[in-house]
Design an enzyme around this catalytic site. Structure first.
Site, PDB file in Angstrom:
ATOM      1  N   GLY A  53      33.324  39.001  49.977  1.00 16.04           N
ATOM      2  CA  GLY A  53      33.247  39.516  51.340  1.00 16.04           C
ATOM      3  C   GLY A  53      31.865  39.812  51.897  1.00 16.04           C
ATOM      4  CD  GLU A 108      31.756  45.896  48.092  1.00 20.30           C
ATOM      5  OE1 GLU A 108      32.027  44.981  48.892  1.00 20.30           O
ATOM      6  OE2 GLU A 108      32.516  46.243  47.178  1.00 20.30           O
ATOM      7  CG  ASP A 109      33.497  43.418  52.023  1.00 17.95           C
ATOM      8  OD1 ASP A 109      33.432  44.373  51.225  1.00 17.95           O
ATOM      9  OD2 ASP A 109      34.401  42.556  51.971  1.00 17.95           O
ATOM     10  CG  ASP A 112      39.795  50.766  51.639  1.00 12.15           C
ATOM     11  OD1 ASP A 112      39.994  51.684  52.439  1.00 12.15           O
ATOM     12  OD2 ASP A 112      40.714  50.031  51.229  1.00 12.15           O
ATOM     13  CE  LYS A 140      39.655  49.959  56.061  1.00 11.51           C
ATOM     14  NZ  LYS A 140      40.796  49.197  55.461  1.00 11.51           N
ATOM     15  CG  ASP A 168      40.142  38.080  52.324  1.00 11.59           C
ATOM     16  OD1 ASP A 168      39.585  39.161  52.005  1.00 11.59           O
ATOM     17  OD2 ASP A 168      41.125  37.617  51.719  1.00 11.59           O
ATOM     18  NE  ARG A 174      36.809  35.288  51.867  1.00  8.75           N
ATOM     19  CZ  ARG A 174      37.098  36.415  51.221  1.00  8.75           C
ATOM     20  NH1 ARG A 174      36.504  37.532  51.566  1.00  8.75           N
ATOM     21  NH2 ARG A 174      37.969  36.428  50.232  1.00  8.75           N
TER      22      ARG A 174
HETATM   23  P1  IMP Z   1      37.709  49.839  47.461  1.00 10.79           P
HETATM   24  O1  IMP Z   1      37.626  49.828  45.950  1.00 10.79           O
HETATM   25  O2  IMP Z   1      39.035  50.376  47.904  1.00 10.79           O
HETATM   26  O3  IMP Z   1      36.565  50.536  48.125  1.00 10.79           O
HETATM   27  O4  IMP Z   1      37.770  48.321  47.827  1.00 10.79           O
HETATM   28  C1  IMP Z   1      36.852  47.642  48.582  1.00 10.79           C
HETATM   29  C2  IMP Z   1      37.297  46.214  48.754  1.00 10.79           C
HETATM   30  O5  IMP Z   1      38.627  46.127  49.316  1.00 10.79           O
HETATM   31  C3  IMP Z   1      36.400  45.523  49.755  1.00 10.79           C
HETATM   32  O6  IMP Z   1      35.275  44.939  49.139  1.00 10.79           O
HETATM   33  C4  IMP Z   1      37.321  44.510  50.395  1.00 10.79           C
HETATM   34  O7  IMP Z   1      37.288  43.308  49.655  1.00 10.79           O
HETATM   35  C5  IMP Z   1      38.702  45.118  50.308  1.00 10.79           C
HETATM   36  N1  IMP Z   1      39.082  45.739  51.603  1.00 10.79           N
HETATM   37  C6  IMP Z   1      39.173  47.058  51.880  1.00 10.79           C
HETATM   38  N2  IMP Z   1      39.554  47.276  53.163  1.00 10.79           N
HETATM   39  C7  IMP Z   1      39.698  46.050  53.719  1.00 10.79           C
HETATM   40  C8  IMP Z   1      40.061  45.591  55.056  1.00 10.79           C
HETATM   41  O8  IMP Z   1      40.319  46.370  56.000  1.00 10.79           O
HETATM   42  N3  IMP Z   1      40.085  44.242  55.234  1.00 10.79           N
HETATM   43  C9  IMP Z   1      39.799  43.350  54.249  1.00 10.79           C
HETATM   44  N4  IMP Z   1      39.466  43.727  52.996  1.00 10.79           N
HETATM   45  C10 IMP Z   1      39.403  45.062  52.731  1.00 10.79           C
END
Ligand code: IMP
Length: 184
Positions: A53, A108-109, A112, A140, A168, A174
């Site tokens: 991402g 990172e994109d 979350d 987020k 994605d 993407r």
């Molecule tokens: P985390 O471990 O929950 O912080 O996960 C982060 C990863 O989840 C990111 O690098 C994204 O690949 C994916 N992700 C989290 N939120 C979204 C979203 O709203 N759209 C698409 N991918 C997301």
């Protein structure tokens, strides 16, 4: 919104709305690039792109960075099952670079839950880098489970599923130049 953004909206009717336009992204990325350039004067950091991402963000961000730097790539997946990321990361593709005594910027994109980046940082710390900082286009924050340091954040967004600029849905979209929200 640019003409391009408008064209994509017409082509993809399932996009409900644009949350962050391509113009807004480019402006913010330039600001982050300037900030990073000032912070890393005298160092040659390694930007570590977390695949898949973060590739558009890495490409745009590094073009706004004026200090010498290297780039490298990592791919990780969460495992443990369930619908939510367990945060236990499996390294699918490792770095080529030796990061011992180097300044690392993880790109990172989106952050979350924070679980992926927290676990990845733990793994990389064992390799004794001089420093690790995190740059993410999107934050987020309302979804956070693990508190993680986020040194360079583009935009805080609500707890909604977003696509575009590297993010994605089922491996698609993407390529969109903006961050959009899909119709439910
Ligand atoms: P985390 O471990 O929950 O912080 O996960 C982060 C990863 O989840 C990111 O690098 C994204 O690949 C994916 N992700 C989290 N939120 C979204 C979203 O709203 N759209 C698409 N991918 C997301």
């Amino acid at each position: 919104m640019t003409f391009d953004d408008q064209e994509y909206l017409q082509r993809y009717p399932f996009i409900e709305r644009i949350l962050i336009s391509s113009d807004e992204i480019q402006l913010r990325v330039r600001q982050l690039g300037n900030e990073i350039s000032r912070a890393y004067e005298g160092s040659t950091p390694i930007f570590v792109c977390i695949l898949k991402g973060a590739y558009p963000f890495l490409a745009d961000l590094t073009r706004c960075v004026s200090v010498d730097h290297e780039v490298d790539f990592m791919a990780v997946s969460s495992y443990g099952g369930g619908t939510q990321s367990s945060g236990v990361v499996k390294i699918e593709k490792d770095l080529k670079a030796n990061i011992t005594d180097r300044d690392i910027i993880l790109v990172e994109d989106i952050i979350d839950t924070g679980l992926t980046i927290a676990n990845l940082m733990e793994v990389l710390q064992t390799r004794n880098p001089r420093s690790i900082r995190v740059a993410a286009l999107l934050d987020k924050r309302a979804a956070r489970i693990k508190d993680v340091p986020l040194h360079y954040a583009g935009f805080e967004i609500p707890k909604e599923f977003v696509i575009g600029y590297g993010l994605d849905y089922d491996e698609k979209y993407r390529n969109l130049p903006f961050i959009g929200i899909m119709k439910a």
